[in-house]
Design a protein around this motif. Structure first.
Motif, PDB file in Angstrom:
ATOM      1  N   UNK A 101       0.827  -1.209   0.000  1.00 22.76           N
ATOM      2  CA  UNK A 101       0.000   0.000   0.000  1.00 22.76           C
ATOM      3  C   UNK A 101       0.863   1.262   0.000  1.00 22.76           C
ATOM      4  N   UNK A 102       1.872   1.289   0.857  1.00 27.05           N
ATOM      5  CA  UNK A 102       2.717   2.478   0.982  1.00 27.05           C
ATOM      6  C   UNK A 102       3.435   2.794  -0.318  1.00 27.05           C
ATOM      7  N   UNK A 103       4.082   1.796  -0.919  1.00 32.56           N
ATOM      8  CA  UNK A 103       4.907   2.054  -2.100  1.00 32.56           C
ATOM      9  C   UNK A 103       4.075   2.291  -3.348  1.00 32.56           C
ATOM     10  N   UNK A 104       2.864   1.770  -3.401  1.00 33.18           N
ATOM     11  CA  UNK A 104       1.982   2.115  -4.513  1.00 33.18           C
ATOM     12  C   UNK A 104       1.467   3.542  -4.373  1.00 33.18           C
ATOM     13  N   UNK A 105       1.189   3.948  -3.138  1.00 32.70           N
ATOM     14  CA  UNK A 105       0.746   5.324  -2.910  1.00 32.70           C
ATOM     15  C   UNK A 105       1.859   6.317  -3.206  1.00 32.70           C
ATOM     16  N   UNK A 106       3.091   5.975  -2.862  1.00 30.72           N
ATOM     17  CA  UNK A 106       4.225   6.834  -3.203  1.00 30.72           C
ATOM     18  C   UNK A 106       4.343   7.007  -4.716  1.00 30.72           C
ATOM     19  N   UNK A 107       4.148   5.912  -5.449  1.00 31.99           N
ATOM     20  CA  UNK A 107       4.216   5.984  -6.907  1.00 31.99           C
ATOM     21  C   UNK A 107       3.062   6.814  -7.453  1.00 31.99           C
ATOM     22  N   UNK A 112       1.090  11.617  -9.928  1.00 31.46           N
ATOM     23  CA  UNK A 112      -0.144  12.394  -9.805  1.00 31.46           C
ATOM     24  C   UNK A 112      -1.333  11.614 -10.359  1.00 31.46           C
ATOM     25  N   UNK A 113      -1.382  10.351  -9.998  1.00 31.14           N
ATOM     26  CA  UNK A 113      -2.464   9.468 -10.446  1.00 31.14           C
ATOM     27  C   UNK A 113      -3.206   8.949  -9.224  1.00 31.14           C
ATOM     28  N   UNK A 114      -4.461   9.350  -9.089  1.00 29.25           N
ATOM     29  CA  UNK A 114      -5.212   8.964  -7.898  1.00 29.25           C
ATOM     30  C   UNK A 114      -6.530   8.295  -8.291  1.00 29.25           C
ATOM     31  N   UNK A 115      -6.553   7.003  -8.165  1.00 30.21           N
ATOM     32  CA  UNK A 115      -7.755   6.211  -8.411  1.00 30.21           C
ATOM     33  C   UNK A 115      -7.538   4.857  -7.758  1.00 30.21           C
ATOM     34  N   UNK A 116      -8.598   4.083  -7.609  1.00 27.65           N
ATOM     35  CA  UNK A 116      -8.473   2.776  -6.983  1.00 27.65           C
ATOM     36  C   UNK A 116      -7.618   1.828  -7.821  1.00 27.65           C
ATOM     37  N   UNK A 117      -7.488   2.109  -9.103  1.00 28.59           N
ATOM     38  CA  UNK A 117      -6.722   1.228  -9.979  1.00 28.59           C
ATOM     39  C   UNK A 117      -5.247   1.191  -9.616  1.00 28.59           C
ATOM     40  N   UNK A 118      -4.761   2.215  -8.902  1.00 32.85           N
ATOM     41  CA  UNK A 118      -3.339   2.246  -8.563  1.00 32.85           C
ATOM     42  C   UNK A 118      -2.944   1.068  -7.679  1.00 32.85           C
ATOM     43  N   UNK A 119      -3.927   0.474  -6.995  1.00 36.51           N
ATOM     44  CA  UNK A 119      -3.631  -0.623  -6.085  1.00 36.51           C
ATOM     45  C   UNK A 119      -3.846  -1.991  -6.706  1.00 36.51           C
ATOM     46  N   UNK A 120      -4.335  -2.001  -7.973  1.00 39.31           N
ATOM     47  CA  UNK A 120      -4.641  -3.314  -8.544  1.00 39.31           C
ATOM     48  C   UNK A 120      -4.232  -3.436 -10.008  1.00 39.31           C
ATOM     49  N   UNK A 121      -4.774  -2.568 -10.855  1.00 38.62           N
ATOM     50  CA  UNK A 121      -4.527  -2.711 -12.298  1.00 38.62           C
ATOM     51  C   UNK A 121      -4.355  -1.353 -12.958  1.00 38.62           C
ATOM     52  N   UNK A 122      -3.408  -0.570 -12.454  1.00 38.81           N
ATOM     53  CA  UNK A 122      -3.138   0.759 -13.014  1.00 38.81           C
ATOM     54  C   UNK A 122      -2.527   0.639 -14.403  1.00 38.81           C
ATOM     55  N   UNK A 123      -1.542  -0.259 -14.536  1.00 34.76           N
ATOM     56  CA  UNK A 123      -0.935  -0.527 -15.839  1.00 34.76           C
ATOM     57  C   UNK A 123      -1.720  -1.647 -16.508  1.00 34.76           C
ATOM     58  N   UNK A 124      -2.418  -1.312 -17.571  1.00 30.34           N
ATOM     59  CA  UNK A 124      -3.291  -2.297 -18.210  1.00 30.34           C
ATOM     60  C   UNK A 124      -3.285  -2.080 -19.727  1.00 30.34           C
ATOM     61  N   UNK A 125      -2.520  -2.843 -20.498  1.00 32.80           N
ATOM     62  CA  UNK A 125      -1.685  -3.953 -20.019  1.00 32.80           C
ATOM     63  C   UNK A 125      -0.273  -3.501 -19.648  1.00 32.80           C
TER      64      UNK A 125
END
Length: 346
Positions: A101-107, A112-125
């Protein structure tokens, strides 16, 4: 103990740093030009090195980590019950979930990307693979892209009671089914439950649950693994950008992983030299941080000193990711020393 008197855990520990260095190569200047072909007239060493290391050799790193994770999850467990499961999962809340959680939030803050996808599937594909039926499988990853490994590891860890029962009841039949499923490329990248993660984690768990010496078993296939790994690696180099590459890569991950464990056992048995414990311990920090902190000043210094010719780019590619990994290792060691100093004087 393996046949040379080495503890499996010692081999696991010593493998961690070289494997994480390979991972840094995968995420540092690792994209090969789409037009590059090994046998083309415009062949150059820079693109070849990226293809050799970042798109070929590095493919063994995460399977090795998954195998070790599966083995260690069930190590020293005499009887599996809900108390053991709860204890192990709670420990992984601290060691896996919170850092995730911490290192994904830092990224996310950095991008400057804030959405729930940052914790699961931000890069798709985040990557692609061709299955046996010619379908393109798409990989996803969280904002801190390398942490897809942690995402999948956490999900597979939650399913360990099921894995334990299946391994105990079906054993080799289970591994045969998972091997076919993995090699087929089908279900390759289900977010959090990829065939990739399930196969290699279960492979490690299989040996651990059955109280089998993983290194000793792998050593029975040592020389075939070396030979097949070389053949597969060369074939991957020659078939990059083709549908055949995916199937070769999937096989290479298996033979290459076996070869890595055997080679580590062989090297460590011939010398008393070992990586210092703090260097080995820095591996996790390097893994979490290397995609967030690129240390671009190292790249700037390289280019200012040696230029940007093909030979210069080749030297930069071989040295810069290693230097960045070493710098992160030094940061970790200094941090640990400061913490120990603070505790000592308080």
């Amino acid at each position: 103990m393996d046949g040379r008197g080495l503890s499996q855990f010692e081999i696991f520990r010593q493998l961690r740093f070289p494997m994480i260095v390979l991972v840094t190569f995968a995420h540092s200047y690792g994209r090969v030009e789409d037009s590059f072909a090994l046998l083309a007239s415009d062949w150059n060493t820079y693109e070849f090195l990226k293809l050799l290391v970042s798109q070929t050799l590095v493919k063994v790193a995460m399977p090795v980590f998954f195998i070790m994770s599966g083995y260690l999850f069930f190590a020293n467990v005499d009887k599996w019950d809900i108390a053991i499961y709860k204890k192990k999962i709670m420990r992984r809340v601290n060691t896996l979930l919170i850092p995730y959680l911490i290192w994904n939030l830092l990224m996310a803050v950095k991008q400057k990307a804030f959405s729930m996808s940052i914790l699961w599937a931000y890069w798709n594909p985040a990557g692609t693979q061709i299955d046996w039926f010619g379908h393109e499988q798409l990989m996803t990853a969280p904002a801190n892209m390398p942490l897809w490994f942690l995402r999948d590891l956490m999900v597979v860890s939650l399913l360990t009671p099921i894995l334990y029962i299946l391994v105990r009841k079906f054993g080799y039949w289970l591994m045969a089914v998972l091997t076919v499923l993995y090699l087929s490329g089908v279900c390759a990248f289900i977010p959090g439950l990829s065939a990739y993660a399930v196969f290699f984690f279960t492979l490690g768990a299989f040996f651990s649950i059955r109280r089998t010496d993983l290194i000793e078993i792998f050593r029975r296939f040592e020389w075939p693994a070396y030979g097949l790994s070389v053949i597969l690696a060369i074939s991957m180099l020659l078939t990059y950008h083709t549908s055949v590459f995916s199937s070769l890569m999937l096989c290479f991950r298996i033979t290459g992983s076996i070869a890595v464990f055997c080679l580590a056992s062989r090297i460590l048995s011939t010398t008393s030299r070992r990586l210092p414990s703090l260097v080995c311990d820095s591996t996790y920090f390097i893994y979490l941080a290397h995609y967030v902190f690129f240390f671009s000043f190292i790249d700037t210094a390289f280019f200012a000193i040696i230029g940007t010719s093909i030979p210069a780019l080749s030297i930069h590619y071989l040295l810069a990711p290693l230097l960045k990994a070493i710098l992160l290792c030094i940061i970790y060691i200094v941090y640990r020393k400061l913490i120990q100093h603070h505790i000592h004087f308080n």
